[in-house]
Write an enzyme that holds these catalytic residues in place. Structure first.
Site, short mmCIF file in Angstrom:
data_model
loop_
_atom_site.label_atom_id
_atom_site.label_comp_id
_atom_site.label_asym_id
_atom_site.label_seq_id
_atom_site.Cartn_x
_atom_site.Cartn_y
_atom_site.Cartn_z
N ASN A 32 0.88 -1.17 0.00
CA ASN A 32 0.00 0.00 0.00
C ASN A 32 0.91 1.22 0.00
OD1 ASN A 32 -1.86 2.02 0.38
ND2 ASN A 32 -2.67 1.26 2.31
N ARG A 80 -2.72 -2.27 -3.34
CA ARG A 80 -3.95 -1.54 -3.09
C ARG A 80 -3.98 -0.30 -3.98
NH1 ARG A 80 -5.51 2.92 1.28
NH2 ARG A 80 -7.75 2.93 0.94
N HIS A 130 -13.67 1.83 0.42
CA HIS A 130 -13.66 0.76 1.43
C HIS A 130 -14.25 -0.54 0.88
CE1 HIS A 130 -13.86 4.13 4.66
NE2 HIS A 130 -12.59 3.75 4.50
N ARG A 141 -13.71 14.59 8.23
CA ARG A 141 -14.54 14.87 7.05
C ARG A 141 -15.99 15.09 7.48
NH1 ARG A 141 -12.53 9.52 4.16
NH2 ARG A 141 -10.28 9.90 4.31
N GLU A 169 -8.22 -6.06 5.25
CA GLU A 169 -8.13 -5.66 3.84
C GLU A 169 -6.88 -6.24 3.18
OE1 GLU A 169 -9.74 -1.31 3.35
OE2 GLU A 169 -8.99 -1.56 5.39
#
Length: 400
Positions: free
Chosen positions: A7, A91, A180, A241, A384
């Protein structure tokens, strides 16, 4: 079979090395501050617990970063060379309309990721650095791009389109993509297996809750709606956010503050959410402030729960039947109070959470619903990286 999952960020490389026969990570680590004078790395052998660490070393670029990973894996006796790997999974945040499934990387795929990079300017260019570096250092190892957006490519057009001029979609691909996806897919298939339900008949609402959060409606094993949109800004209230907001508020903010759109975009992404409302993006801090009677913290928490309830209710409506409500992610897995407060007023939706079960800390999958409840409420740790490794293995086997 050994698969390395990478990643790559703009100045970092996170990785895990998996032994696929056991579906276990045997090494993990982080190289950070790439390109800066004081770079750092920490690499751990998960079997022996041995750690190689340096908090002050210059790391010129991603190529140097990957060489550091390879050097230390060899030093630990885990892997002599990247060329020994059976595959490398990357990823990639944004796949847009171009990539609806994990894809074996070649020059055409690289150009495709470059083409859609304007949709994820902070992520895709960094992922490409990792991909190109790995291809140079392990040219004979098959590499696979696994896209966060891929699971959501099953959204119907009525769910992913925005009610603006259709030409905006045709010219600029402005639509909902969602994120996600790798996590939502992993916990959903894990839940279906746990409950003994065929995945292609499984209906669920998945809540990935962390500093970034999203909800996903899953019908017959496919994503049919999700809370994030063109970008990860939309939907739930998050750490920094704002989530859903009236778009005209942006014009009003600009008018009142004389700030340009770049400032506003940064403000909504990095200075809003829990941080904007109560001064911290960490839910643990918010809960401590609530104990002290802090009114802003109480408001932020109540707003967060309210938004979650809205999405659960709306997704239940479009699913028609629900097998499970799933909590995952750093907050979803650890914040028992939030799980309880989210579910306690939703009994009219046949969501019956057991307060005592929810309060217990249990490793792995945990059922939180009352014993006779029709709809299961589950806490499932996401993984993940393992899912990327599994999808990488599948693509490689199909192509061999």
């Amino acid at each position: 079979m050994k698969i390395l999952v990478l990643n790559a960020g703009s100045s970092s490389i996170k990785f895990q090395l998996f032994l696929m026969e056991e579906k276990k990570s045997i090494a993990s680590g982080l190289v950070e501050a790439i390109g800066e004078k004081n770079g750092a790395y920490k690499i751990k052998c998960l079997k022996s617990g041995k750690v190689e660490e340096n908090k002050n070393c210059p790391i010129k670029d991603h190529s140097d970063g990957l060489k550091i990973i390879q050097k230390n894996l060899k030093k630990m006796g885990i892997l002599d060379s990247l060329n020994e790997l059976d595959g490398i999974g990357h990823r990639v945040v944004q796949g847009a309309d171009l990539f609806s499934k994990p894809t074996l990387i070649d020059e055409k795929v690289i150009k495709g990721i470059e083409k859609i990079s304007p949709l994820a300017p902070l992520h895709n260019p960094a992922h490409l650095k990792g991909i190109k570096t790995a291809l140079k250092q392990a040219p004979n190892v098959p590499e696979v791009a696994v896209f966060d957006t891929a699971f959501h490519q099953s959204l119907p057009q009525k769910a992913y389109m925005y009610a603006i001029g259709y030409d905006m979609y045709e010219k600029y691909q402005i639509r909902k993509y969602g994120f996600h996806g790798t996590s939502h897919y992993y916990v959903a298939k894990t839940a279906a297996k746990h409950l003994g339900v065929d995945f292609d008949k499984f209906n669920a609402i998945s809540l990935h809750l962390g500093n970034g959060s999203s909800a996903c409606a899953i019908k017959n094993g496919k994503s049919i709606d999700t809370s994030m949109g063109l970008t990860p800004l939309a939907g739930l209230i998050m750490g920094t956010r704002c989530g859903d907001i009236d778009p005209s508020a942006l014009y009003y903010i600009s008018q009142k503050t004389s700030k340009d759109i770049s400032w506003i975009n940064n403000y909504l992404n990095k200075e809003s959410g829990l941080k904007g409302l109560a001064g911290s993006n960490d839910l643990r801090d918010i809960l401590k402030l609530i104990e002290q009677g802090d009114k802003k913290a109480i408001l932020a928490y109540e707003m967060m729960i309210y938004r979650l309830s809205q999405y659960i209710g709306s997704y239940y409506a479009i699913l028609g039947r629900l097998d499970a409500l799933i909590f995952t992610g750093g907050i979803g897995e650890n914040a028992s109070a939030l799980r309880y407060d989210t579910c306690k007023d939703l009994e009219h939706l046949v969501l019956h959470i057991d307060k005592d079960k929810n309060a217990k800390k249990v490793e792995g999958i945990q059922e939180l619903n009352k014993d006779q409840a029709k709809v299961k409420i589950l806490k499932i740790p996401t993984n993940e990286e393992l899912e990327i490794a599994l999808q990488t293995r599948k693509v490689i086997k199909e192509k061999m």
